[in-house]
Write an enzyme that holds these catalytic residues in place. Sequence first.
Site, PDB file in Angstrom:
ATOM      1  N   GLU A   1      78.037 -10.110 -96.051  1.00  6.76           N
ATOM      2  CA  GLU A   1      77.769 -11.170 -95.907  1.00  6.76           C
ATOM      3  C   GLU A   1      77.664 -12.120 -97.018  1.00  6.76           C
ATOM      4  O   GLU A   1      76.605 -11.391 -97.894  1.00  6.76           O
ATOM      5  CB  GLU A   1      77.131 -11.713 -95.072  1.00  6.76           C
ATOM      6  CG  GLU A   1      77.459 -13.271 -95.147  1.00  6.76           C
ATOM      7  CD  GLU A   1      76.377 -14.265 -94.042  1.00  6.76           C
ATOM      8  OE1 GLU A   1      76.034 -15.338 -94.406  1.00  6.76           O
ATOM      9  OE2 GLU A   1      76.131 -14.016 -92.924  1.00  6.76           O
TER      10      GLU A   1
ATOM     11  N   LYS B   1      68.700 -17.165 -87.581  1.00  9.56           N
ATOM     12  CA  LYS B   1      70.291 -16.622 -88.196  1.00  9.56           C
ATOM     13  C   LYS B   1      70.120 -16.172 -89.891  1.00  9.56           C
ATOM     14  O   LYS B   1      70.224 -14.682 -90.207  1.00  9.56           O
ATOM     15  CB  LYS B   1      70.881 -16.551 -87.594  1.00  9.56           C
ATOM     16  CG  LYS B   1      72.983 -16.178 -88.260  1.00  9.56           C
ATOM     17  CD  LYS B   1      73.099 -15.926 -89.819  1.00  9.56           C
ATOM     18  CE  LYS B   1      73.754 -15.363 -89.336  1.00  9.56           C
ATOM     19  NZ  LYS B   1      74.843 -15.209 -90.347  1.00  9.56           N
TER      20      LYS B   1
ATOM     21  N   ASP C   1      67.617   0.536 -86.655  1.00  7.22           N
ATOM     22  CA  ASP C   1      68.316   0.179 -85.442  1.00  7.22           C
ATOM     23  C   ASP C   1      67.893  -1.470 -85.013  1.00  7.22           C
ATOM     24  O   ASP C   1      67.746  -2.564 -84.960  1.00  7.22           O
ATOM     25  CB  ASP C   1      67.242   0.700 -83.818  1.00  7.22           C
ATOM     26  CG  ASP C   1      67.986   0.115 -82.579  1.00  7.22           C
ATOM     27  OD1 ASP C   1      69.137  -0.912 -82.887  1.00  7.22           O
ATOM     28  OD2 ASP C   1      67.708   0.309 -81.699  1.00  7.22           O
TER      29      ASP C   1
ATOM     30  N   HIS D   1      77.057 -20.271-101.632  1.00 12.45           N
ATOM     31  CA  HIS D   1      77.765 -19.593-101.026  1.00 12.45           C
ATOM     32  C   HIS D   1      79.003 -19.205-100.359  1.00 12.45           C
ATOM     33  O   HIS D   1      79.851 -17.602-100.614  1.00 12.45           O
ATOM     34  CB  HIS D   1      78.088 -19.878 -98.896  1.00 12.45           C
ATOM     35  CG  HIS D   1      78.530 -19.257 -98.077  1.00 12.45           C
ATOM     36  ND1 HIS D   1      77.693 -17.678 -97.594  1.00 12.45           N
ATOM     37  CD2 HIS D   1      79.124 -19.816 -97.509  1.00 12.45           C
ATOM     38  CE1 HIS D   1      78.422 -16.941 -96.855  1.00 12.45           C
ATOM     39  NE2 HIS D   1      79.510 -18.015 -96.779  1.00 12.45           N
TER      40      HIS D   1
END
Length: 425
Positions: A86, A264, A280, A378
């Site tokens: 991302e 998030k 993990d 972004h």
Amino acid sequence: MSTPASSSRIAGFHKLPIADRVEAVARFAGLEPGECAHLLDTGNLPAELADHLIENVVGTMNIPVGIATNMRIDGEDRLIPMATEESSVVAAVCNAARQCYDAGGFTTSMSGTLMIAQIQLTGVGDPQLARLRILERKAEVQASCDACDPVLLQLGGGFRDLEVRVLETRGGTMVITHIVVDTRDAMGANAVNTMAEKLAPQIAGWTGGRTNLRILSNLADRRLARARCVWPLAAIGGEAVRDGMLSAYHFADADPYRAATHNKGIMNGISAVVLATGNDTRAVEAGAHAYAARNGRYASLTHWEVTAEGDLAGSIELPMAVGLVGGATKLHPTAKIALKVLGVRSAEALARTIAAVGLAQNFSAMKALATTGIQKGHMALHAQNIAMMAGALGEEIERVARVLVAKGTVRIDVAEAELKALRAG
């Protein structure tokens, strides 16, 4: 191109060499020779190793690894490897860390390295008595658990505590045993699962019930990583920026719809470091989101407030079950290099570092939202991806991306038109 096959039932698929598996997949999906060659190129992960890490391997999925700079954690400078696809994630950590570097950076702490395994007991007529019968056997439980992993014991880990809960469910009353184990520098899933499976028949014998599930909990609330930091008012742009960020936090803490995206963003940074170090990501994600709902509603993983001096203070606390031994951390060559770059010498230090990255990520996301909007930074980075999707190569990528950003329209059709015009002259 091969003619696609119709059945997904491929006899002995798992026994085939990788090349033969790719050939079988190619027949099913009609893959071109070039696509097969791409799958067979496993990059810097040896094919033989990949074939032993998971089942039915046909290739690898390479994720960019970037380095976040400017991070000062507990008085030490660290470079942070981050594996993510991302745009803006790595840059966000760099920017947040730069704005607090001169003020001392991040301070971290850890509650410990304890993991929990659960043993489910059903079919007990006297659940409260069963609970006490199990608790009375604590010494036997400890002996049974510690016998499972003498190496862990030698390293200072092992059984630490016993908890037993009576749980009312749709399926009736259950007695749930928690064994609490210090797994030291391992994430610990295999260790505690082995202990739970060994202990289950004993618990059934002591109580007359039936044991069912015997597995760890990813809500590792005995393994909390914490980080805090103060961003000086002058470094972040003044009171208006600070107050806008606080308003964004108050929104996220009160509304689960906002909190989901807020958290998030935090996990963008956290999962990138977890993945880069061979840990993990799913376990850490599950633990974090469960912890965010621990008070009965889903809320922010971070806390933000104003200091007495008027500066912006942020903190984070969340479960962080990561390790330096076991699994891909000791097998994946990139993960081993990432850990070397980080320079951490314990699972606790790794967990604390990851928490600091999560806080930095949250700072940058909230600042962007409260000022220019999330899209400006972004999309400037995303424009390069769009340019490449349109077919731009080399210097064309940056030139097309700059035009997209200048127009404020980062779309594939616009990129294709700009690339065509660029090539035309």
